[in-house]
Motif scaffolding. Structure first.
Motif, PDB file in Angstrom:
ATOM      1  N   ARG A 147       5.847   0.022  12.464  1.00 55.93           N
ATOM      2  CA  ARG A 147       7.119   0.687  12.163  1.00 55.93           C
ATOM      3  C   ARG A 147       7.880  -0.091  11.095  1.00 55.93           C
ATOM      4  NH1 ARG A 147      11.915  -0.566  12.704  1.00 55.93           N
ATOM      5  NH2 ARG A 147      11.462  -2.343  14.050  1.00 55.93           N
ATOM      6  N   ARG A 148       7.900  -1.414  11.241  1.00 54.57           N
ATOM      7  CA  ARG A 148       8.577  -2.240  10.237  1.00 54.57           C
ATOM      8  C   ARG A 148       7.915  -2.122   8.869  1.00 54.57           C
ATOM      9  NH1 ARG A 148       8.873  -7.829  12.885  1.00 54.57           N
ATOM     10  NH2 ARG A 148       8.533  -6.937  14.912  1.00 54.57           N
ATOM     11  N   GLN A 149       6.591  -2.053   8.847  1.00 59.39           N
ATOM     12  CA  GLN A 149       5.865  -1.909   7.580  1.00 59.39           C
ATOM     13  C   GLN A 149       6.204  -0.567   6.928  1.00 59.39           C
ATOM     14  OE1 GLN A 149       4.248  -3.852   5.681  1.00 59.39           O
ATOM     15  NE2 GLN A 149       3.142  -2.493   4.317  1.00 59.39           N
ATOM     16  N   CYS A 150       6.229   0.489   7.716  1.00 63.24           N
ATOM     17  CA  CYS A 150       6.572   1.815   7.184  1.00 63.24           C
ATOM     18  C   CYS A 150       8.000   1.822   6.642  1.00 63.24           C
ATOM     19  CB  CYS A 150       6.407   2.885   8.260  1.00 63.24           C
ATOM     20  SG  CYS A 150       4.686   3.257   8.658  1.00 63.24           S
ATOM     21  N   GLU A 210       0.661   5.825   4.565  1.00 59.33           N
ATOM     22  CA  GLU A 210      -0.001   6.882   5.342  1.00 59.33           C
ATOM     23  C   GLU A 210      -0.910   6.315   6.422  1.00 59.33           C
ATOM     24  OE1 GLU A 210       1.416   8.447   1.536  1.00 59.33           O
ATOM     25  OE2 GLU A 210       0.149   6.727   1.998  1.00 59.33           O
ATOM     26  N   GLU A 211      -1.639   5.244   6.101  1.00 58.31           N
ATOM     27  CA  GLU A 211      -2.516   4.616   7.094  1.00 58.31           C
ATOM     28  C   GLU A 211      -1.703   4.008   8.235  1.00 58.31           C
ATOM     29  OE1 GLU A 211      -6.161   3.174   4.166  1.00 58.31           O
ATOM     30  OE2 GLU A 211      -4.363   1.935   4.350  1.00 58.31           O
ATOM     31  N   ALA A 212      -0.623   3.322   7.887  1.00 53.10           N
ATOM     32  CA  ALA A 212       0.229   2.697   8.907  1.00 53.10           C
ATOM     33  C   ALA A 212       0.863   3.762   9.797  1.00 53.10           C
ATOM     34  CB  ALA A 212       1.302   1.836   8.251  1.00 53.10           C
ATOM     35  N   ARG A 215      -0.985   7.174  22.632  1.00 53.02           N
ATOM     36  CA  ARG A 215      -1.618   6.400  23.714  1.00 53.02           C
ATOM     37  C   ARG A 215      -0.569   5.926  24.718  1.00 53.02           C
ATOM     38  NH1 ARG A 215      -5.511   5.388  26.975  1.00 53.02           N
ATOM     39  NH2 ARG A 215      -6.090   3.232  27.264  1.00 53.02           N
ATOM     40  N   LEU A 216       0.564   5.464  24.224  1.00 54.74           N
ATOM     41  CA  LEU A 216       1.626   5.013  25.128  1.00 54.74           C
ATOM     42  C   LEU A 216       2.216   6.171  25.925  1.00 54.74           C
ATOM     43  CD1 LEU A 216       3.428   2.405  22.853  1.00 54.74           C
ATOM     44  CD2 LEU A 216       2.083   1.919  24.906  1.00 54.74           C
ATOM     45  N   GLU A 217       2.406   7.297  25.262  1.00 55.15           N
ATOM     46  CA  GLU A 217       2.978   8.460  25.955  1.00 55.15           C
ATOM     47  C   GLU A 217       2.043   9.030  27.006  1.00 55.15           C
ATOM     48  OE1 GLU A 217       4.099  11.126  22.790  1.00 55.15           O
ATOM     49  OE2 GLU A 217       6.096  10.248  22.645  1.00 55.15           O
ATOM     50  N   LEU A 260       0.342   4.305  13.772  1.00 56.18           N
ATOM     51  CA  LEU A 260       1.532   4.315  14.618  1.00 56.18           C
ATOM     52  C   LEU A 260       1.558   5.577  15.490  1.00 56.18           C
ATOM     53  CD1 LEU A 260       4.163   3.021  15.493  1.00 56.18           C
ATOM     54  CD2 LEU A 260       5.263   4.054  13.504  1.00 56.18           C
ATOM     55  N   GLU A 261       1.224   6.717  14.920  1.00 56.08           N
ATOM     56  CA  GLU A 261       1.176   7.964  15.697  1.00 56.08           C
ATOM     57  C   GLU A 261       0.130   7.887  16.803  1.00 56.08           C
ATOM     58  OE1 GLU A 261       0.494  10.786  12.548  1.00 56.08           O
ATOM     59  OE2 GLU A 261       2.638  11.057  12.192  1.00 56.08           O
ATOM     60  N   THR A 262      -1.007   7.261  16.514  1.00 55.97           N
ATOM     61  CA  THR A 262      -2.051   7.091  17.530  1.00 55.97           C
ATOM     62  C   THR A 262      -1.548   6.213  18.669  1.00 55.97           C
ATOM     63  OG1 THR A 262      -3.792   7.343  15.861  1.00 55.97           O
ATOM     64  CG2 THR A 262      -4.406   6.258  17.919  1.00 55.97           C
TER      65      THR A 262
END
Length: 81
Positions: A47-50, A13-15, A25-27, A19-21
């Motif tokens: 993403r790899r960790q998730c 959930e933290e990862a 930011r990129l978008e 990632l969503e943040t």
């Protein structure tokens, strides 16, 4: 942001939240080039960790096997395919 070594310590959930943040930011297009590159690299690690956490969870799921009358008789590894 935390170091790459800290990514493995994050819960799924933290990862995902981080990632969503990063994606937001990129978008937004507000990040300068080097920041965008760094964010992308961090996002890829997250993403790899998730994905690894999801794969591990799926490997632990078992399907219940039943007999002809529908009574549970054991378990078998879950096969999503």
């Amino acid at each position: 942001m935390a170091d790459e070594a800290d990514i493995t310590a994050l819960s799924f959930e933290e990862a995902l939240k981080e990632l969503e943040t990063i994606v937001g930011r990129l978008e937004s297009g507000e990040a300068k080039l080097q920041e965008a590159i760094d964010l992308y690299a961090r996002g890829d690690e997250l993403r790899r960790q998730c994905a690894a956490r999801l794969d591990a969870a799926q490997a632990r799921i078992e399907a219940i096997k039943t007999d002809a009358e529908g009574r549970p008789v054991g378990t078998a590894p879950f096969n999503a395919g």
